[in-house]
Design a protein around this motif. Structure first.
Motif, PDB file in Angstrom:
ATOM      1  N   ARG A 104      -0.789   7.897   5.144  1.00 32.77           N
ATOM      2  CA  ARG A 104      -1.150   6.763   6.191  1.00 32.77           C
ATOM      3  C   ARG A 104      -0.892   5.425   5.368  1.00 32.77           C
ATOM      4  O   ARG A 104      -0.155   4.390   5.884  1.00 32.77           O
ATOM      5  N   ASN A 107       2.876   4.760   4.830  1.00 35.14           N
ATOM      6  CA  ASN A 107       3.440   4.389   6.149  1.00 35.14           C
ATOM      7  C   ASN A 107       3.066   2.732   6.273  1.00 35.14           C
ATOM      8  O   ASN A 107       4.010   1.950   6.773  1.00 35.14           O
ATOM      9  N   ALA A 108       2.017   2.519   6.173  1.00 36.38           N
ATOM     10  CA  ALA A 108       1.571   1.205   6.312  1.00 36.38           C
ATOM     11  C   ALA A 108       2.086   0.328   5.588  1.00 36.38           C
ATOM     12  O   ALA A 108       2.719  -0.837   5.889  1.00 36.38           O
ATOM     13  N   GLN A 110       5.040   0.787   4.113  1.00 35.64           N
ATOM     14  CA  GLN A 110       6.453   0.670   4.284  1.00 35.64           C
ATOM     15  C   GLN A 110       6.660   0.018   5.550  1.00 35.64           C
ATOM     16  O   GLN A 110       7.572  -1.138   5.557  1.00 35.64           O
ATOM     17  N   HIS A 111       5.729  -0.019   6.158  1.00 37.81           N
ATOM     18  CA  HIS A 111       5.757  -1.137   7.677  1.00 37.81           C
ATOM     19  C   HIS A 111       5.692  -2.328   7.237  1.00 37.81           C
ATOM     20  O   HIS A 111       6.597  -3.272   7.820  1.00 37.81           O
ATOM     21  N   ALA A 114       8.816  -3.424   5.594  1.00 35.97           N
ATOM     22  CA  ALA A 114       9.990  -3.670   6.803  1.00 35.97           C
ATOM     23  C   ALA A 114      10.008  -4.941   7.288  1.00 35.97           C
ATOM     24  O   ALA A 114      10.791  -5.723   7.567  1.00 35.97           O
ATOM     25  N   MET A 115       8.710  -5.080   7.506  1.00 32.85           N
ATOM     26  CA  MET A 115       8.361  -6.628   8.063  1.00 32.85           C
ATOM     27  C   MET A 115       8.856  -7.731   7.116  1.00 32.85           C
ATOM     28  O   MET A 115       9.655  -8.892   7.701  1.00 32.85           O
ATOM     29  N   LYS A 127       1.601 -11.168  12.078  1.00 33.39           N
ATOM     30  CA  LYS A 127       1.167  -9.815  11.880  1.00 33.39           C
ATOM     31  C   LYS A 127       1.253  -8.970  10.488  1.00 33.39           C
ATOM     32  O   LYS A 127       0.388  -8.296  10.398  1.00 33.39           O
ATOM     33  N   LEU A 131      -1.571  -7.125   8.956  1.00 24.35           N
ATOM     34  CA  LEU A 131      -1.270  -5.939   8.179  1.00 24.35           C
ATOM     35  C   LEU A 131      -1.831  -5.698   7.010  1.00 24.35           C
ATOM     36  O   LEU A 131      -2.496  -4.797   6.584  1.00 24.35           O
TER      37      LEU A 131
END
Length: 475
Positions: A104, A107-108, A110-111, A114-115, A127, A131
């Motif tokens: 998890r 994933n956070a 990597q998100h 990506a942003m 955002k 995050l």
């Protein structure tokens, strides 16, 4: 349980405890190192995320030039954070829950990456800030949980180490107690038992206790103590008997000297009196002849008494050896008659001989048998009344010969008949007439050595004693 078994079990228990302690130490060191690495990684991640969040927040108030620098810093921090997540997964190992949590986080991250990697026109920094703030909160919480985990694990490791150490201490105490009960106390009991034997304190017994070898040793010690006590008792009894024998020998020696002095005094007094009489009448040949005759008779009697004393003393010491010759018993009887006749004549006693001319063959010591007969005859002469008589009679059958010597004295009480052949034993009549009480004892000893027997009996009319000596006759 034996000493060997105890030592083997104790060694196994100690080695096992030490193995557990070492394994616990190794495991605690490994677990601690892994947890410390996780804690360090958690704090590093928290620091990276916090810095990332700070850079994003600083961008909102920065000018264009500073925004460009902060953007570059953010784009560098995010990959570093992703790298720490991968490293942390390697530290976690096969823990499914932790791996899911790390997934998890990955994933956070990597998100977030990506942003940030998107075009500036489409990048929503608000955002990204939210995050990164969420990621920072999770990492801080994870760092705190890791710190608490390592403290908990360290506490459990310490408890385990102390438990193992306490177990080893209790095990050593138990082994020490068993060794004390199984070795030290039994050995102390054995030492006390040996001390009792040393001071001759009875009973010196040890209760079998402790290890098998020491119980066996205690049993053998008790057997040895019993044997020693029995041996000491036997030797004490032997010493007591020897002491009693020495006292008896000393008493007999004193009695012997007293008897000898009394026995020798009579013939010496007679010889002295006869010599004095002869000296008072030097010219009377008849008186001188009679005096010399009495002196000769008394000296012969004195010699026989000395021979009896010396023979019996040597016989009691075992130093007297007898011959084993073939001879005529009738000849011995006649020789004894000839030797005793002068003393009987001087005492006013008639000595009669009843001996058949036939040869009576016997085996033994001719001289000692003659000595025994003379001792019996002298005893009869001594107890016969004045003008009395003593009869010497020999009778032979096919396999036995019997020599009977009868006197006319007062006889012997029936209760004392069996004791007159014991050394130094005399009846009341014998003590009144003097003597040593050795003649009949010597006669019995000689008769026994020749395979014969001797006995005494009063005459039927109660007047006189008959001493008979029986010997085996050769074919």
């Amino acid at each position: 349980m034996t000493f060997r078994t105890t030592m083997v079990l104790s060694a196994i228990a100690l080695l096992s405890s030490l193995g557990i302690l070492i394994a616990t130490s190794v495991w605690s060191h490994s677990s601690g190192a892994r947890l410390l690495a996780r804690v360090d990684m958690a704090h590093r991640q928290a620091l990276l995320v916090t810095r990332l969040e700070a850079d994003i927040m600083a961008r909102t108030v920065a000018d264009n030039r500073q925004k460009h620098v902060l953007d570059q810093s953010v784009r560098i921090s995010v990959p570093d954070y992703l790298a720490t997540i991968q490293s942390e997964r390697a530290l976690i190992g096969q823990d499914d829950e932790s791996q899911e949590h790390q997934a998890r986080e990955g994933n956070a991250a990597q998100h977030l990456a990506a942003m940030i990697d998107g075009p500036d026109e489409t990048l929503d920094w608000m955002k990204a800030r939210r995050l990164s703030h969420e990621i920072a909160l999770r990492e801080k919480q994870e760092a705190e949980e890791a710190t608490l985990s390592i403290q908990d694990v360290q506490a459990r490791i310490d408890a385990m180490i102390w438990s193992v150490a306490l177990f080893i201490l209790l095990l050593c105490a138990m082994i020490g107690f068993l060794l004390w009960r199984g070795i030290v106390m039994p050995i102390a009991a054995l030492v006390e038992g040996t001390g009792k034997i040393a001071i001759e304190q009875r009973p010196a017994r040890v209760r079998p206790a402790g290890l098998g070898e020491l119980r066996n040793l205690a049993t053998r010690f008790n057997s040895m103590a019993s044997a020693v006590e029995d041996q000491v008792a036997r030797r004490t009894g032997a010493l007591q008997r020897a002491n009693d024998e020495l006292k008896d020998i000393d008493g007999r020696r004193r009695l012997f000297l007293s008897k000898v002095s009394h026995e020798l005094r009579t013939p010496v007094t007679v010889m002295r009196g006869e010599a004095e009489v002869a000296l008072r009448h030097p010219g009377d040949r008849n008186a001188l002849h009679d005096a010399l005759t009495h002196i000769l008779d008394s000296s012969l009697f004195l010699q026989r008494r000395l021979d009896d004393l010396l023979t019996l003393a040597r016989a009691e010491d075992g130093a007297l050896a007898l011959n084993s010759d073939r001879f005529d018993l009738g000849e011995v009887v006649r020789d004894a008659y000839g030797m005793a006749a002068p003393f009987a004549l001087a005492s006013g006693i008639t000595l009669n001989l009843d001996c058949a001319p036939d040869i009576v063959p016997v085996a033994g010591d001719q001289e000692r048998l003659c000595q025994a007969l003379v001792a019996i005859i002298d005893n009869g002469v001594k107890f016969s009344p004045p003008a009395g008589s003593v009869t010497l009679h020999l009778q032979a059958d096919k396999d036995r010969a019997r020599i009977a010597i009868s006197d006319e004295g007062p006889g012997v009480p029936e209760i004392e008949l069996d004791r007159i052949f014991d050394p130094y034993v005399q009846t009341a009549a014998g003590r009144s007439r003097g003597g040593t009480g050795l003649g009949l004892s010597l006669a019995r000893w000689i008769a026994d050595k020749h395979g014969g027997n001797i006995m005494a009996a009063n005459h039927r009319n109660g007047d006189g004693l008959c001493v008979s000596l029986s010997l085996p006759v050769l074919s």
